[in-house]
Write an enzyme that holds these catalytic residues in place. Sequence first.
Site, PDB file in Angstrom:
ATOM      1  N   GLU A   1       0.818  -1.216   0.000  1.00 59.94           N
ATOM      2  CA  GLU A   1       0.000   0.000   0.000  1.00 59.94           C
ATOM      3  C   GLU A   1       0.851   1.264   0.000  1.00 59.94           C
ATOM      4  OE1 GLU A   1      -3.174  -0.310  -0.445  1.00 59.94           O
ATOM      5  OE2 GLU A   1      -3.288  -2.443  -0.072  1.00 59.94           O
ATOM      6  N   GLY A   2       1.934   1.264  -0.730  1.00 63.55           N
ATOM      7  CA  GLY A   2       2.783   2.448  -0.825  1.00 63.55           C
ATOM      8  C   GLY A   2       3.830   2.553   0.266  1.00 63.55           C
TER       9      GLY A   2
END
Length: 108
Positions: A81-82
Amino acid sequence: LRACIAVSAPDPGPAQSAPPPPNSAANRVAATAAAAVLHGVNPAALDHCLLASLSPEPAHAHAAQRLGLRPLLDLGISHGEGAGAALAAGLVKAAALTSSGMAAAVRG
């Protein structure tokens, strides 16, 4: 780009009716795929770009290699998720501060 797509071609199983989840391999590699298109138009356009992290998706590693990009981090996170991008941003900021001599000033 075609070679990168071929590496991660979907299994010809039953058709899926739902779209892929936001953190699917296809979505995680989207920025690198966009960079591949830009590189095809003008290879020098990526001279200032950094690859924050590498997805475990084989196509991502293949695309990065073809573009001549080495990841700052290779955490092996498939659902990050980044997380790799956030960590790499801090790493780049720290390197810039150190390079400019500002690290001592920030510490006080």
